[in-house]
Design an enzyme around this catalytic site. Sequence first.
Site, PDB file in Angstrom:
ATOM      1  N   LEU A   1       0.822  -1.219   0.000  1.00 31.96           N
ATOM      2  CA  LEU A   1       0.000   0.000   0.000  1.00 31.96           C
ATOM      3  C   LEU A   1       0.855   1.267   0.000  1.00 31.96           C
ATOM      4  CD1 LEU A   1      -2.636  -1.165   2.643  1.00 31.96           C
ATOM      5  CD2 LEU A   1      -2.733  -1.394   0.150  1.00 31.96           C
TER       6      LEU A   1
ATOM      7  N   GLY B   1      -1.581   6.406  -2.562  1.00 35.09           N
ATOM      8  CA  GLY B   1      -2.736   6.300  -3.469  1.00 35.09           C
ATOM      9  C   GLY B   1      -3.822   5.424  -2.846  1.00 35.09           C
ATOM     10  N   HIS B   2      -3.423   4.255  -2.336  1.00 37.49           N
ATOM     11  CA  HIS B   2      -4.402   3.369  -1.689  1.00 37.49           C
ATOM     12  C   HIS B   2      -5.012   4.058  -0.457  1.00 37.49           C
ATOM     13  CE1 HIS B   2      -1.641   0.195  -3.471  1.00 37.49           C
ATOM     14  NE2 HIS B   2      -2.815  -0.143  -3.969  1.00 37.49           N
TER      15      HIS B   2
ATOM     16  N   GLY C   1      -8.753   3.410  -8.131  1.00 40.56           N
ATOM     17  CA  GLY C   1      -7.911   4.536  -8.549  1.00 40.56           C
ATOM     18  C   GLY C   1      -8.050   4.800 -10.046  1.00 40.56           C
TER      19      GLY C   1
ATOM     20  N   ILE D   1      -2.744   9.669  -7.319  1.00 42.10           N
ATOM     21  CA  ILE D   1      -1.872  10.369  -6.365  1.00 42.10           C
ATOM     22  C   ILE D   1      -0.439  10.246  -6.894  1.00 42.10           C
ATOM     23  CG2 ILE D   1      -1.091  10.483  -3.950  1.00 42.10           C
ATOM     24  CD1 ILE D   1      -4.074  11.106  -4.247  1.00 42.10           C
TER      25      ILE D   1
ATOM     26  N   SER E   1       2.605   3.808  -7.450  1.00 44.17           N
ATOM     27  CA  SER E   1       2.306   2.439  -7.861  1.00 44.17           C
ATOM     28  C   SER E   1       3.077   1.498  -6.951  1.00 44.17           C
ATOM     29  CB  SER E   1       2.743   2.224  -9.311  1.00 44.17           C
ATOM     30  OG  SER E   1       2.840   0.842  -9.587  1.00 44.17           O
ATOM     31  N   SER E   2       2.469   0.343  -6.652  1.00 40.42           N
ATOM     32  CA  SER E   2       3.163  -0.634  -5.797  1.00 40.42           C
ATOM     33  C   SER E   2       4.440  -1.126  -6.458  1.00 40.42           C
ATOM     34  CB  SER E   2       2.242  -1.825  -5.525  1.00 40.42           C
ATOM     35  OG  SER E   2       1.058  -1.374  -4.924  1.00 40.42           O
ATOM     36  N   ARG E   3       4.485  -1.070  -7.796  1.00 41.16           N
ATOM     37  CA  ARG E   3       5.663  -1.580  -8.503  1.00 41.16           C
ATOM     38  C   ARG E   3       6.833  -0.583  -8.491  1.00 41.16           C
ATOM     39  NH1 ARG E   3       1.334  -3.669 -11.483  1.00 41.16           N
ATOM     40  NH2 ARG E   3       1.421  -5.920 -11.808  1.00 41.16           N
TER      41      ARG E   3
END
Length: 281
Positions: free
Chosen positions: A33, A36-37, A147, A176, A185-187
């Site tokens: 997370l 953004g999340h 999102g 965001i 991004s999680s990546r």
Amino acid sequence: MEIFSSRDAVHKYLLELRAAGKTIGFVPTMGALHAGHLSLIETARRQADIVVCSIFVNPTQFNDKSDLENYPRPVEEDIKKLKDAHCDIIFMPEVEEMYGKSESWHIELGDWDNILEGKIRPGHYQGVTQIVKKLFDIVQPDYAFFGQKDYQQFMIISQMVRMLHIPVQLIVCPIIRENDGLAMSSRNVRLSSEERENALALYRGLTKAAELFKTKSIDQIKNEVNAFLDSAPGIEPEYFEIYDAGNFKPITDKSAGSIIALVAARVGKIRIIDNMILKQG
Ligand code: PAF
């Protein structure tokens, strides 16, 4: 904050809350997370009485095995972030809890399944709709929050909700960004510092498109931004497209009520996607 891993247990718990008149807001995630999340959780908290967040790295939406294996899973940190964000319930099942053996799923998603992300990641949106349908059945939310970063995903889930008459209101929340513009991004944690710098080309391409949109035609914008992306160091552009944000079809002029530019590129081993609304409906 309650944490569940069993479908039946979370379903029963939520039934009781709903019977007591509470509305349920749902934020489905694959964990790792970021802000953004957490902004989705925050929006959900304003909208609903109870906020449920799921954390499930869904294997059926990965068409690249190594992407699935390397997907970050910082579970303890995620739990702490959700607690600090005042999330009420976390649902974090194991794969066996969500999928039986040799299960198949196909939903007719039309053209949207075969363009942009769907074209580059065949089967991806079948996997996404499969898990989101299962999660909606378990949680039965009044509202679900997604999102804008994966705008195509939002459009496809909206289509599924319409087709299957799922009684949930979908809410899309703004992208965001980091201070320098990189979409969260999680990546992103898998990018080296050089790759991270190179990845900024996507945001720069989108801001260039927004600037050009004031004076140039759709074709001219596409040509100029594609040329910019092609010459940007360290990225392999996959697409830059301009779509009607309402019917999610490519456009050739600016007459659509709302217009979105969408971009994807490979930066090292990581795929990055981003988008920007050029005309608000
Ligand atoms: O956007 C995501 O994180 C995933 O695609 C989702 C919606 C949680 C389904 O696995």
